[in-house]
Every structure is written in C-alpha cells, then in structure tokens.
Enzyme design. Structure first.
Site, PDB file in Angstrom:
ATOM      1  N   CYS A  27       0.355   9.033   4.859  1.00 26.04           N
ATOM      2  CA  CYS A  27       0.273   8.364   6.025  1.00 26.04           C
ATOM      3  C   CYS A  27      -0.713   7.593   6.159  1.00 26.04           C
ATOM      4  O   CYS A  27      -1.029   6.534   6.327  1.00 26.04           O
ATOM      5  CB  CYS A  27       0.965   9.184   7.131  1.00 26.04           C
ATOM      6  SG  CYS A  27      -0.080  10.693   7.197  1.00 26.04           S
ATOM      7  N   HIS A  54      -3.396   8.308  14.087  1.00 30.30           N
ATOM      8  CA  HIS A  54      -3.824   9.041  12.617  1.00 30.30           C
ATOM      9  C   HIS A  54      -4.865   8.183  11.798  1.00 30.30           C
ATOM     10  O   HIS A  54      -4.930   8.421  10.433  1.00 30.30           O
ATOM     11  CB  HIS A  54      -2.503   9.379  11.865  1.00 30.30           C
ATOM     12  CG  HIS A  54      -2.602  10.589  11.040  1.00 30.30           C
ATOM     13  ND1 HIS A  54      -1.833  11.068  10.187  1.00 30.30           N
ATOM     14  CD2 HIS A  54      -3.637  11.635  11.037  1.00 30.30           C
ATOM     15  CE1 HIS A  54      -2.209  12.339   9.652  1.00 30.30           C
ATOM     16  NE2 HIS A  54      -3.215  12.586  10.057  1.00 30.30           N
TER      17      HIS A  54
END
Ligand SMILES: *[C@@H]1O[C@H](CO)[C@@H](O)[C@H](O)[C@H]1NC(C)=O
Ligand SMILES: *[C@@H]1O[C@H](CO)[C@@H](O)[C@H](O)[C@H]1NC(C)=O
Ligand SMILES: *[C@@H]1O[C@H](CO)[C@@H](O)[C@H](O)[C@H]1NC(C)=O
Ligand SMILES: *[C@@H]1O[C@H](CO)[C@@H](O)[C@H](O)[C@H]1NC(C)=O
Ligand SMILES: *[C@@H]1O[C@H](CO)[C@@H](O)[C@H](O)[C@H]1NC(C)=O
Length: 500
Positions: free
Chosen positions: A71, A125
């Site tokens: 990710c 993130h």
C-alpha cells in the site's frame, strides 16, 4: 441495493450538460484498498458492482496497469509521480518516525497551483510522526480519515488508539484537527461516502475539484454490515469470500452515491473519475481475507502479476472514444503527470518537482493509442525490506530475480507449479513472456542475451536508488496519546514536544 436505475437514467441524459471546453475537469480519484483482479463484477459475475460495471461499459478499462505490491509504496507513487527506488518508500510504513519525504511535491500541491480545491478522504498511510507529514500539510485543503494502514471499520481503532481525524483547513495541525469520536460504531465505507457527499455539496462547481477518495474497503479486517452480505447467501458458498463480496458491494455503492451526487450537481459530465487498487488482492500473505486475482498468479506482497497488475478504470464522459479496454502499459506513478499535464492541462515546470518517473499518458489513454511507456521497473531499492525481486518488464517480457515473493496458492495449478519453479532457490533470474503467458506459468529458457540485457537495465535502476527510509533516531518511539475519551493516534515527534 443492486438496483441501478439512476445509472441508466444518467447515461441517457448526461451529455446534455456538456461544460465549456475551457473548464478544467473535476478529478475524482478512488483508491480501493487491496482490491484484486478478480474482484470487480465485470470480471467476476458472482460479485455485484453496478457502478464499476457502468464505468467499465461506458469508460476505459486499463488492462496493462501496474501498481506496487503493497500500500504505502503505491500511494507514494500516486502522490509523488516517483517510484519507490526514488522516494525510499519500499514497503508499508510502520509506526516509525518517517513518511513520504517532505521534499516530494505532491499531486494536490500541483493541482492547487492549477486552481483546484483538493480534499482527501479515508486512508493516508504516508506517515504522521510529525504534523508536517499529515495530509493538510501535503497539499490537501481538508482531510477526514485515518493516518495508519488499517483499523477496525466501526471502532476506528488501531495500534492501541483511535484513528479518525477531521481536519477542515489547509495546514490544520494541533488545535485544528479534531478526533471524530461521534463516528464510533458507524461503518467507515458509509462515513467516507457521506464525507464526499458533503464536500461535493459545499463545492463551488465553477472551480475544479480534486477528491482523493481512499476507501478503507476492502482491506482486512473482514467487517461489513450484514445487510451487504445477505444478497450473497445463495450466491457464494465460501463464508470468507461471501463477506468479502459484501465489503466490495458496499464500496461500489459508496462510489455510486458519489457519482450520483456529481451528476445531481451537474459536475459529472466534466469529471474524470479514476478507480484504482493500491496492489493486487492479498491471497494468503499480507492479510488475505477473501480477495482473488484469478487467473493471475500470486497476490499482494509479491511481484507476480496477481500482486502488481492492478484493477483500474477511467470514466470521463467529456472525452471522446470511450468504452474500450486500453492495452497500453501504465504505472501508478504515471497518474501525477497524466492528471496534471494531461487532464488539467497545467505544465509541470522544470524544477517544480523532483525528476519524475511517471509519464504523461493522457492522450494515449483517452485516445486508445499505444502507450509511450515501454518499460517498468518493479524493483525495490533495498532488498532488506519489502518483497522479493527486483523485477523488470520490458515490452511483453518480464524478468523476476528471485522468487517473486509470496506463497499465494489461488490458481489451482499453483502448488505443482511452485515445485517446478523451485521457489526455495531465490537468487535466480526467471524470464516470462506475458503476451503468450500472462499467468506466468512457464519460465522461458534459452534467452540468455535477453536475460543479461534486462539484468543490466535492473542494475542501472538500482544504481540510481536511494536507501529505504528509516525512522528518525532523535524521535521517541511511537505511542498513542492519552485523553479523557481514550487513547488516540497522532504525531508523536513534533519538535515542540520532543524532550531532549
Ligand atoms: C448510498 O446512499 C443510500 C441512499 O441515501 C444510503 O442508504 C446508503 O447507505 C449509501 N451507501 C453508502 C455506502 O454510503
Ligand atoms: C464560485 O467560483 C467562481 C469562480 O472562481 C466565482 O466567480 C464565484 O464568485 C464563486 N461563487 C461563490 C458563491 O463563491
Ligand atoms: C454451494 O454448496 C451447495 C451444497 O454443497 C452446492 O450444491 C452448490 O452448487 C454450491 N453453490 C455454489 C455457487 O458453489
Ligand atoms: C499436481 O500433481 C499431481 C501429482 O503429479 C497430479 O495428480 C495433479 O493432477 C496435479 N494438479 C494439477 C492442478 O495440475
Ligand atoms: C531447490 O533449490 C534448493 C536451493 O538451491 C536446493 O537445495 C534444492 O535441492 C532444490 N530442489 C529441487 C527439487 O530442485
């Protein structure tokens, strides 16, 4: 929930509201987390995704589009237009004192200079150890979402603390950022869809909008209101896959609600809507909860096609020649120049960014022409982190050095095949012909010259790489903050707070 009457209505009447040629298009960038190749309804009829199916039927399906195998690296490529070997973000970012380096110019920063209002919803993130790394300091005018990589969909808790923040202005930070305690017990897919509806509602439609909509779905944990799972009771026997399908349908419904809101505000006809995954579906490694990449080999955290060839769609009614599957090669890093220079027609001046790895493929993408991208380096800049490799795609040839990573066993032939390949031997280069063998079943042998030429290209890439980012040693180690309501996640190394 499977009703899509408005889609039919839309596709009949939308073109009446064509905007003037000069207006910059609104850009809606949906990231579906951990979404596999075999998970949208247009590839797998078991799963209901009427909105994605409409994009597939009326828009462009990207068929040779690649992302990184996990990710944060992919999100860093979307934001910076640069590959992991140049950002130093080679793997998901743990709660360590680093993030996407502040020297990187981000996609919303560039779009802001082109007049866009930029909003981020959902997963970040890309680091939050210091306030300067949080989204409203990286070019976004607002942020509603979570800083970390995954959490409980209802409690919004991860790593021992609450992580759902509302930041309502640029450079929000301490005293401005609010914790959304009142949203506990609400499913994040609904919360994030509703936030986007609020943004669209308040937006002045004569200014261009950039909405970065980074859904929590369909990442682990496997959580979804029963309402979305019930229709699958007699369609999918496997209980994990069934609940996963419900999660997918919820996200599709959220994308549908947003698309409908754009339409009602007469913004859709001048919108470029992008859907992308951040990596292939996790099968076994890296929190597999029911995703599938059939017939592609492997999954998230591997360099096989199942881990890196990403599901992506583009729906942009204003531009001609829609409704095709684009076969051009593209990487997630290409979105930044493609959207800024292509869709928004804003030249990126020399020195405005660090040297881009991404290429502007806009004309070729919307015109269904061959891609200018011929080559793709999947590799990592530091073999001590992340996933196996490196790997290179050159034309239709792919060379993986090592095992490719992962133990995904989804395709039925996997177990036998992995014996053939001897995946314990992890330093050998392996060549595949993706045109003839997109499932990477057969290692090509007897092409020594091609292999050595591809190896030297890999070495040239490696020579330009920066080291993997490490936590700033002057920061204390991560810990949640404490408050009356409970522990929460936030920057833990702001200079003012560091006690020397
Ligand atoms: C989409 O909109 C409908 C109608 O307002 C609502 O019931 C549903 O919960 C919304 N879906 C999501 C995922 O927010
Ligand atoms: C909306 O934006 C346009 C163009 O920037 C501006 O002229 C107009 O005053 C704005 N409308 C409102 C209500 O702010
Ligand atoms: C589900 O399982 C039942 C009973 O084993 C079987 O008859 C049926 O064909 C299965 N359905 C699907 C969609 O696999
Ligand atoms: C795997 O190998 C076994 C033993 O050689 C064979 O019986 C089986 O059919 C093979 N499976 C597949 C899916 O090829
Ligand atoms: C696989 O590779 C390992 C390491 O090189 C070697 O020890 C082993 O004998 C190989 N196995 C087979 C079946 O070739």
């Amino acid at each position: 929930m499977f009703c899509s009457g408005w889609l039919v209505w839309f596709t009949r009447f939308a073109l009446v509201f064509l905007p003037s040629e000069a207006a910059k298009p609104h850009i809606i960038f949906h990231v579906i987390d951990d979404f596999g190749w075999d998970d949208p309804g247009f590839r797998n009829q078991q799963i209901s995704t009427p909105t994605l199916n409409m994009f597939h039927e009326k828009g462009i399906t990207l068929n040779q589009y690649y992302v990184q195998p996990s990710c944060s690296p992919s999100r860093a490529t979307f934001m910076s237009g640069r590959m992991p070997l140049h950002t130093g973000i080679n793997d998901w970012i743990p709660n360590k004192a680093y993030g996407l380096p502040l020297g990187e110019t981000t996609l919303p920063q560039l779009l802001s200079t082109a007049g866009y209002k930029c909003h981020a919803v959902g997963k970040w993130h890309l680091g939050f150890f210091q306030t300067e790394y949080t989204p409203t300091f990286r070019g976004f005018d607002s942020f509603y979402g979570y800083y970390e990589g995954s959490e409980d969909y209802f409690k919004h808790v991860t790593s021992g603390g609450f992580d759902l923040h509302r930041e309502s202005q640029p450079r929000c930070g301490p005293g401005c950022t609010q914790l959304a305690w009142q949203d506990v017990n609400q499913y994040s897919t609904n919360l994030f869809a509703d936030e986007a509806l609020r943004i669209i509602d308040r937006h002045n439609a004569s200014e261009p909008l950039f909405l970065y909509q980074a859904w929590q779905g369909v990442h682990a944990p496997r959580q979804v209101p029963e309402y979305y799972v019930e229709p699958y009771l007699h369609r999918i026997n496997d209980t994990a896959r069934r609940a996963f399908a419900g999660m997918v349908t919820a996200v599709d419904e959220g994308i549908g609600n947003i698309t409908k809101a754009l339409e009602e505000k007469k913004m859709l006809a001048n919108s470029v809507v992008i859907v992308t995954t951040d990596n292939g579906g996790p099968i076994v490694d890296c929190a597999g909860i029911g995703a599938s990449n059939r017939p592609l080999r492997g999954g998230k955290c591997s360099l096989w096609e199942g881990g890196t060839r990403g599901t992506s769609l583009l729906f942009a009614p204003r531009y001609a020649q829609q409704n095709f599957a684009w076969q051009g090669l593209m990487h997630g890093a290409d979105w930044l120049p493609t959207l800024v220079e292509g869709a928004a027609e804003q030249r990126i001046l020399p020195g405005a960014t660090k040297p881009l790895d991404g290429m502007n493929v806009w004309k070729q993408l919307i015109g269904n022409l061959p891609s200018p991208r011929r080559e793709l380096y999947y590799g990592l800049s530091d073999s001590s982190v992340g996933h196996h490799g490196p790997a290179l795609r050159s034309g239709h040839w792919k060379l993986i050095v090592g095992t490719g990573g992962g133990s995904g066993d989804h395709p039925p032939w996997w177990r036998n095949f992995s014996k053939l390949l001897n995946l314990t031997d992890d330093h050998r280069p392996r060549l595949f012909n993706l045109q003839e063998d997109p499932e990477e079943r057969c290692e090509v042998i007897g092409q020594d010259e091609r292999v050595s030429s591809m190896l030297s290209t890999i070495h040239a890439y490696q020579a330009s790489s920066v080291p993997q980012r490490q936590g700033d040693p002057s920061c204390p180690s991560f810990a949640p903050h404490k408050s009356f309501e409970g522990p929460w996640l936030g920057p833990w190394c702001d200079v003012a707070e560091v006690v020397v």
